[in-house]
Design an enzyme around this catalytic site. Structure first.
Site, mmCIF file in Angstrom:
data_model
loop_
_atom_site.group_PDB
_atom_site.id
_atom_site.type_symbol
_atom_site.label_atom_id
_atom_site.label_comp_id
_atom_site.label_asym_id
_atom_site.label_seq_id
_atom_site.Cartn_x
_atom_site.Cartn_y
_atom_site.Cartn_z
ATOM 1 N N GLU A 58 -1.656 19.263 10.908
ATOM 2 C CA GLU A 58 -0.521 18.360 11.103
ATOM 3 C C GLU A 58 0.718 18.886 10.391
ATOM 4 O OE1 GLU A 58 0.767 13.736 10.037
ATOM 5 O OE2 GLU A 58 -1.341 14.324 10.061
ATOM 6 N N ALA A 98 0.812 -1.214 0.000
ATOM 7 C CA ALA A 98 0.000 0.000 0.000
ATOM 8 C C ALA A 98 0.842 1.258 0.000
ATOM 9 C CB ALA A 98 -0.924 0.010 1.214
#
Length: 377
Positions: free
Chosen positions: A240, A135
């Site tokens: 973030e 992934a």
């Protein structure tokens, strides 16, 4: 250069070891407690509990949810002061400004009551993990399945890069097959933690791999609404990325001051290095770049506080400042000479810790692509 506020005092008292554990010769300012954490491979429980006592966790989390009730500027001060003592180990920003907002923004009243007060007190620690096999390091790899009925199922889900504290609760977010965000406790039944892995960066964190085998979660584990996990992530990523830029900027300022102190004391060719023109000019270049970047960082903080900072600005801040942090670290290590290659000198740790800033939160290559999309949309 460092902007010192009243909030800095308890943080420095917490992160800096007692005077006897620090050396001052040659401009060295070592963190006694950080050395212990490196040896142990994790941050002590006492550190988190003391941080909670001092009000350093959940600073910008609403008071009605169990937080401190400050704003993002208050949180930014804590991030900067942590960088000013070159202590990257305690994941206070990840805990408070990355994990906690997901719960307060999208969690149910029961989830907020269950997690937030204890996270503010340091009794429970937030963490984040991501799937790896086939992934890439992205959060939405399809390695879970949703079982029919009322329970969620995780089958053979391997989680990497979890900042893991075995004595506490860790919040793990996964995007399952239908793109939903789940919370999983560290001690979920049928979860196996393999031996911790050594990390080139942040050796004070006990990074580990987790393996889930046929784990079943109750409906209460769902964070927010089904099928909304990716959208939640997109909404929170700008903050973030901004906090990475904030800490990178402050660490650049610390590196410059640390190097200046060293150059004032280190002698070569009959005089201190601070009297050599080539060194003086290099320091002038670094200070100029850092000051320009500080102005941009403060602008981003201001815009974010007014909820006006978009993906483009946050991406620019993260990419530019983390790149600058690595550039400054490289030059400062060079100015330290052989001492800069020795781990007992804090500038050496700063050099090693800086690299991951360009990787997590979205690599800087991805940041450039996001900025380019805003240019050509």
């Amino acid at each position: 250069m460092a902007r010192v506020s009243a909030c800095a005092t308890p943080l420095r008292r917490l992160l800096l070891g007692p005077p006897g554990t620090r050396t001052t010769a040659g401009g060295i300012r070592a963190l006694g407690t950080s050395l212990v954490w490196e040896k142990d491979g994790n941050i002590s429980r006492e550190c988190w509990l003391k941080a909670g006592e001092q009000g350093l966790l959940g600073t910008d989390t609403p008071e009605e949810h169990g937080g401190i009730g400050g704003d993002f500027k208050d949180a930014a001060i804590i991030m900067e002061e942590q960088s000013y003592v070159n202590c990257s180990g305690p994941g206070f920003p990840l805990h408070s400004q990355i994990v906690m907002p997901y719960i307060t923004h999208y969690g149910s009243p029961e989830q907020i009551e269950k997690f937030i007060p204890d996270m503010t007190a340091g009794r429970k620690i937030g963490a984040i993990a991501m799937t790896e096999p086939d992934a890439g390091r992205i959060h939405w790899g399809h390695y879970g399945t949703v079982e029919p009925g009322t329970l969620w199922g995780l089958r053979r889900l391997q989680a990497h890069e979890l900042e893991f504290w075995p004595w506490s609760m860790c919040r793990i977010g996964f995007f399952i097959q239908d793109n939903s965000f789940l919370t999983v406790g560290c001690f979920t039944q049928k979860m196996v933690m393999v031996n911790g892995e050594e990390s080139e960066v942040h050796p004070r964190l006990d990074t580990a791999e987790l393996f889930f085998e046929d784990v079943r979660l109750p409906p209460s584990a769902l964070l927010g609404k089904p099928n909304q996990g990716f959208y939640y992530l997109m909404r929170e990523l700008p903050q973030e990325r901004l906090l990475i830029g904030i800490m990178s900027c402050a660490n650049c300022e610390w590196q410059l001051e640390e190097t200046r102190d060293y150059l004032r004391n280190r002698k070569a060719f009959g005089k201190t290095l601070s009297n050599l023109q080539t060194i003086r000019h290099k320091m002038a270049e670094l200070k100029t770049e850092i000051c320009v970047s500080r102005a941009f960082t403060d602008q981003c903080i201001e815009e974010h506080s007014m909820k006006k900072l978009g993906d483009e600005g946050a991406s620019m801040c993260k990419y530019w400042l983390s790149d600058l942090q690595n550039k400054v670290a490289g030059h400062c290590v060079q100015l330290f000479g052989g001492c800069g290659y020795m781990t007992e000198y804090p500038i050496s740790r700063a050099y090693v810790d800086a690299k991951v800033q360009t990787i997590y939160g979205g690599s800087n290559e991805i940041m450039k692509e996001l900025i380019a999309r805003c240019i050509f949309r």
